[in-house]
Scaffold this motif. Structure first.
Motif, PDB file in Angstrom:
ATOM      1  N   SER A 151      42.439  71.069  81.267  1.00  0.00           N
ATOM      2  CA  SER A 151      43.664  71.189  82.059  1.00  0.00           C
ATOM      3  C   SER A 151      44.313  72.548  81.813  1.00  0.00           C
ATOM      4  CB  SER A 151      44.639  70.069  81.701  1.00  0.00           C
ATOM      5  OG  SER A 151      45.002  70.168  80.332  1.00  0.00           O
ATOM      6  N   ASN A 152      45.149  72.964  82.766  1.00  0.00           N
ATOM      7  CA  ASN A 152      45.911  74.204  82.612  1.00  0.00           C
ATOM      8  C   ASN A 152      46.960  74.009  81.534  1.00  0.00           C
ATOM      9  OD1 ASN A 152      44.698  75.847  84.623  1.00  0.00           O
ATOM     10  ND2 ASN A 152      45.751  74.660  86.184  1.00  0.00           N
ATOM     11  N   ALA A 153      47.252  75.069  80.798  1.00  0.00           N
ATOM     12  CA  ALA A 153      48.250  75.002  79.732  1.00  0.00           C
ATOM     13  C   ALA A 153      49.104  76.263  79.766  1.00  0.00           C
ATOM     14  CB  ALA A 153      47.573  74.863  78.377  1.00  0.00           C
ATOM     15  N   GLN A 154      50.360  76.110  79.390  1.00  0.00           N
ATOM     16  CA  GLN A 154      51.283  77.237  79.318  1.00  0.00           C
ATOM     17  C   GLN A 154      52.113  77.112  78.060  1.00  0.00           C
ATOM     18  OE1 GLN A 154      53.747  77.579  82.756  1.00  0.00           O
ATOM     19  NE2 GLN A 154      52.074  77.352  84.192  1.00  0.00           N
ATOM     20  N   GLY A 155      52.625  78.249  77.585  1.00  0.00           N
ATOM     21  CA  GLY A 155      53.520  78.230  76.432  1.00  0.00           C
ATOM     22  C   GLY A 155      52.822  77.774  75.163  1.00  0.00           C
ATOM     23  N   ARG A 156      53.563  77.032  74.329  1.00  0.00           N
ATOM     24  CA  ARG A 156      53.008  76.505  73.079  1.00  0.00           C
ATOM     25  C   ARG A 156      52.202  75.243  73.360  1.00  0.00           C
ATOM     26  NH1 ARG A 156      53.319  78.559  68.869  1.00  0.00           N
ATOM     27  NH2 ARG A 156      54.791  79.250  67.342  1.00  0.00           N
ATOM     28  N   VAL A 157      51.031  75.165  72.765  1.00  0.00           N
ATOM     29  CA  VAL A 157      50.119  74.050  72.996  1.00  0.00           C
ATOM     30  C   VAL A 157      49.661  73.516  71.644  1.00  0.00           C
ATOM     31  CG1 VAL A 157      47.942  73.355  74.043  1.00  0.00           C
ATOM     32  CG2 VAL A 157      49.328  75.096  75.148  1.00  0.00           C
ATOM     33  N   SER A 158      49.698  72.209  71.480  1.00  0.00           N
ATOM     34  CA  SER A 158      49.250  71.596  70.244  1.00  0.00           C
ATOM     35  C   SER A 158      47.735  71.446  70.265  1.00  0.00           C
ATOM     36  CB  SER A 158      49.889  70.219  70.062  1.00  0.00           C
ATOM     37  OG  SER A 158      49.330  69.584  68.934  1.00  0.00           O
ATOM     38  N   THR A 159      47.102  72.016  69.257  1.00  0.00           N
ATOM     39  CA  THR A 159      45.656  71.873  69.104  1.00  0.00           C
ATOM     40  C   THR A 159      45.343  71.048  67.856  1.00  0.00           C
ATOM     41  OG1 THR A 159      45.587  73.975  67.913  1.00  0.00           O
ATOM     42  CG2 THR A 159      45.106  74.029  70.284  1.00  0.00           C
ATOM     43  N   PHE A 160      46.313  70.215  67.443  1.00  0.00           N
ATOM     44  CA  PHE A 160      46.182  69.404  66.241  1.00  0.00           C
ATOM     45  C   PHE A 160      45.125  68.312  66.355  1.00  0.00           C
ATOM     46  CE2 PHE A 160      47.621  65.834  63.515  1.00  0.00           C
ATOM     47  CZ  PHE A 160      47.419  66.445  62.286  1.00  0.00           C
ATOM     48  N   PRO A 161      45.079  67.537  67.453  1.00  0.00           N
ATOM     49  CA  PRO A 161      44.088  66.457  67.498  1.00  0.00           C
ATOM     50  C   PRO A 161      42.660  67.008  67.434  1.00  0.00           C
ATOM     51  CG  PRO A 161      45.707  66.212  69.253  1.00  0.00           C
ATOM     52  CD  PRO A 161      45.925  67.553  68.645  1.00  0.00           C
ATOM     53  N   PRO A 162      41.774  66.320  66.749  1.00  0.00           N
ATOM     54  CA  PRO A 162      40.379  66.752  66.697  1.00  0.00           C
ATOM     55  C   PRO A 162      39.783  66.813  68.109  1.00  0.00           C
ATOM     56  CG  PRO A 162      40.777  64.983  65.127  1.00  0.00           C
ATOM     57  CD  PRO A 162      42.008  65.109  65.966  1.00  0.00           C
ATOM     58  N   GLY A 163      38.945  67.810  68.342  1.00  0.00           N
ATOM     59  CA  GLY A 163      38.313  67.959  69.644  1.00  0.00           C
ATOM     60  C   GLY A 163      39.173  68.663  70.662  1.00  0.00           C
ATOM     61  N   THR A 164      40.285  69.243  70.222  1.00  0.00           N
ATOM     62  CA  THR A 164      41.176  69.966  71.119  1.00  0.00           C
ATOM     63  C   THR A 164      41.016  71.457  70.878  1.00  0.00           C
ATOM     64  OG1 THR A 164      42.739  68.143  71.065  1.00  0.00           O
ATOM     65  CG2 THR A 164      43.567  70.247  71.844  1.00  0.00           C
ATOM     66  N   GLU A 165      40.850  72.198  71.972  1.00  0.00           N
ATOM     67  CA  GLU A 165      40.667  73.640  71.856  1.00  0.00           C
ATOM     68  C   GLU A 165      41.349  74.334  73.028  1.00  0.00           C
ATOM     69  OE1 GLU A 165      36.990  76.733  71.045  1.00  0.00           O
ATOM     70  OE2 GLU A 165      36.595  74.606  71.291  1.00  0.00           O
ATOM     71  N   LEU A 166      41.983  75.453  72.743  1.00  0.00           N
ATOM     72  CA  LEU A 166      42.665  76.237  73.770  1.00  0.00           C
ATOM     73  C   LEU A 166      41.821  77.457  74.104  1.00  0.00           C
ATOM     74  CD1 LEU A 166      45.200  76.746  75.532  1.00  0.00           C
ATOM     75  CD2 LEU A 166      46.097  78.085  73.609  1.00  0.00           C
ATOM     76  N   PHE A 167      41.460  77.583  75.381  1.00  0.00           N
ATOM     77  CA  PHE A 167      40.757  78.764  75.876  1.00  0.00           C
ATOM     78  C   PHE A 167      41.794  79.656  76.551  1.00  0.00           C
ATOM     79  CE2 PHE A 167      37.498  75.596  75.580  1.00  0.00           C
ATOM     80  CZ  PHE A 167      36.337  76.284  75.275  1.00  0.00           C
ATOM     81  N   GLN A 168      41.741  80.951  76.260  1.00  0.00           N
ATOM     82  CA  GLN A 168      42.649  81.891  76.903  1.00  0.00           C
ATOM     83  C   GLN A 168      41.813  82.841  77.747  1.00  0.00           C
ATOM     84  OE1 GLN A 168      46.176  83.213  75.042  1.00  0.00           O
ATOM     85  NE2 GLN A 168      45.817  81.982  73.214  1.00  0.00           N
TER      86      GLN A 168
END
Length: 189
Positions: free
Chosen positions: A43-60
């Protein structure tokens, strides 16, 4: 009581450390659940994003123009050896620039997430996906031109314009907007 406070403080600090911020002039794409459910996990993300849960990754993904040329691992320009339809060899040193289409940023990441994330994502996209594809397109198009046509006045320009349209359509299908393209043809003596 003091142990509970330490645990709460530790959890709070851990939560804050697991947040990432989408940088300015970048599109953020968040992958959850290791991407197991396919495109619905992106999904699209903006601002601060929580990557705490396992399997979560932010692509920029950069929202600005990317310039690229065919180069080896050392940064030395790579020359493509091609053949015209009459079996004459010539060379090309393609240069191109592109940017990610905002509405298709999720598609770009979903289709190429196996390349990794971080600052090297776009370089891997260029080296492992775009450049081999451009090379295949150039080889295919070069075989539909003869040497006489390529070397005639305006012939190489016609080849480049024809090739640019093919590459532009191919990039658009991949979620990218081709801004400039030059094949830089070079003929042997």
């Amino acid at each position: 009581m003091k142990n509970k406070f330490n645990i709460v403080f530790l959890l709070f600090a851990l939560t804050l450390m697991s947040c990432e911020r989408v940088a300015p002039n970048y599109y953020g794409v968040l992958m959850t659940n290791f991407g197991k459910a396919g495109k619905s996990d992106y999904s699209n993300a903006q601002g601060r994003v929580s990557t705490f849960p396992p399997g979560t990754e932010l692509f920029q993904v950069p929202a600005y123009e990317q310039r690229a040329e065919f180069a080896d691992d050392n940064g030395k320009p790579r020359v493509l050896h091609l053949k015209a339809s009459d079996n004459t060899e010539f060379n090309a040193s393609p240069l191109y620039s592109y940017k990610v289409i905002k509405d298709k940023a999720v598609d770009v990441v979903f289709q190429n997430s196996q390349l990794g994330s971080g600052s090297d994502f776009m370089r891997h996209l260029e080296n492992d996906v775009l450049e081999p594809h451009i090379y295949d397109l150039i080889k295919e198009r070069s075989r539909s031109f003869t040497t006489d046509i390529l070397m005639a006045e305006g012939g190489s320009l016609k080849f480049e314009k024809d090739l640019e349209e093919v590459v532009k359509k191919s990039f658009n299908d991949k979620g990218l907007e081709l801004i400039t393209f030059s094949a830089n043809l070079d003929f042997s003596d």
